[in-house]
Design an enzyme around this catalytic site. Structure first.
Site, PDB file in Angstrom:
ATOM      1  N   SER A 164       0.962  -1.175   0.151  1.00  0.00           N
ATOM      2  CA  SER A 164      -0.104   0.004   0.022  1.00  0.00           C
ATOM      3  C   SER A 164       0.885   1.096  -0.053  1.00  0.00           C
ATOM      4  O   SER A 164       1.899   1.271   0.278  1.00  0.00           O
ATOM      5  CB  SER A 164      -0.895   0.066   1.242  1.00  0.00           C
ATOM      6  OG  SER A 164      -0.075  -0.056   2.561  1.00  0.00           O
ATOM      7  N   MET A 212       7.319   2.874   2.227  1.00  0.00           N
ATOM      8  CA  MET A 212       8.595   2.790   3.197  1.00  0.00           C
ATOM      9  C   MET A 212       9.658   1.710   2.989  1.00  0.00           C
ATOM     10  O   MET A 212      10.348   1.489   3.550  1.00  0.00           O
ATOM     11  CB  MET A 212       7.823   2.528   4.781  1.00  0.00           C
ATOM     12  CG  MET A 212       6.976   3.601   5.269  1.00  0.00           C
ATOM     13  SD  MET A 212       6.427   3.420   6.775  1.00  0.00           S
ATOM     14  CE  MET A 212       7.815   3.401   7.923  1.00  0.00           C
ATOM     15  N   ASP A 238      -4.453   5.020   1.248  1.00  0.00           N
ATOM     16  CA  ASP A 238      -4.812   6.633   1.854  1.00  0.00           C
ATOM     17  C   ASP A 238      -4.420   7.851   1.221  1.00  0.00           C
ATOM     18  O   ASP A 238      -3.529   7.358   0.168  1.00  0.00           O
ATOM     19  CB  ASP A 238      -4.214   6.361   3.250  1.00  0.00           C
ATOM     20  CG  ASP A 238      -3.004   6.291   3.602  1.00  0.00           C
ATOM     21  OD1 ASP A 238      -2.350   4.978   3.730  1.00  0.00           O
ATOM     22  OD2 ASP A 238      -1.955   7.110   3.356  1.00  0.00           O
TER      23      ASP A 238
HETATM   24  N1  HPA Z   1       3.056   6.755   4.463  1.00  0.00           N
HETATM   25  C1  HPA Z   1       3.883   5.770   4.401  1.00  0.00           C
HETATM   26  N2  HPA Z   1       3.556   4.628   4.122  1.00  0.00           N
HETATM   27  C2  HPA Z   1       2.345   4.250   3.893  1.00  0.00           C
HETATM   28  C3  HPA Z   1       1.272   5.200   3.842  1.00  0.00           C
HETATM   29  C4  HPA Z   1       1.730   6.355   4.170  1.00  0.00           C
HETATM   30  O1  HPA Z   1       0.696   7.277   4.259  1.00  0.00           O
HETATM   31  N3  HPA Z   1       0.252   4.624   3.443  1.00  0.00           N
HETATM   32  C5  HPA Z   1       0.679   3.179   3.051  1.00  0.00           C
HETATM   33  N4  HPA Z   1       1.924   3.040   3.328  1.00  0.00           N
END
Ligand code: HPA
Length: 171
Positions: free
Chosen positions: A27, A117, A141
């Site tokens: 994600s 990340m 998100d």
């Molecule tokens: N920040 C960092 N890593 C993520 C995020 C985020 O908003 N959403 C999914 N992985």
């Protein structure tokens, strides 16, 4: 989770198991208005504040980038499926709960599509060992709209990303 963990897995996959192709799926947070929740991002490059490879690069700002053949195959697979997909630069952060809104603003201003990340160190290691790497991400998100996918939606929405990654791996 995060680049230090990614570094252990990727090093061992490459050095101990002979992996030649590594595709990260996962994600990410959307960072442009046109990038919507559930869209797929295929990461051409991955910017970062720091990575575990910082120690060897020192003052050098190495530019971690995806393998072209994998990227091209993933884009073709996404287009064939009609999946809303964006291709470009992402940001690999060290923290999920970011305390640097100014930095996110600069990322957004410079066209970065999303934040996750792991990808920057995956691309660093792939370059070091001469293997192929790519990150295919689903937007879960959004840093501008603050929307987020409900947990039960994630399972359903992540299927496209998995299929795109598998098709690219075996193209
Ligand atoms: N920040 C960092 N890593 C993520 C995020 C985020 O908003 N959403 C999914 N992985």
């Amino acid at each position: 989770m995060g680049m230090p963990s990614l570094s252990i897995y990727a090093n061992e996959l490459i050095r101990d198991f002979g992996a030649k192709t590594l595709i990260r799926i996962g994600s990410c947070g959307g960072m442009q208005d046109r990038v919507k929740i559930r869209d797929v991002i295929i990461a051409m490059t991955a910017s970062s504040l720091s990575t575990p490879s910082r120690g060897i690069f020192r003052e050098l700002n190495f530019a971690p980038c995806a393998d072209w053949s994998l990227l091209q195959s993933a884009v073709l697979a996404a287009e064939a499926r009609g999946v809303p997909t964006h291709v470009g630069g992402i940001y690999s952060a060290d923290v999920f709960y970011d305390e640097r809104p100014d930095l996110n603003e600069q990322m957004i201003r410079h066209g970065i599509l999303g934040v996750e990340m792991e990808a920057a160190e995956l691309y660093n290691l792939a370059a070091r060992y001469g293997v192929r790497a790519l990150a295919v991400l689903t937007v879960s998100d959004h840093l501008i709209t603050n929307e987020a996918l409900p947990a039960e939606d994630r399972e359903k929405s992540f299927g496209d990303m998995v299929e795109i990654a598998l098709e690219a791996a075996f193209a």
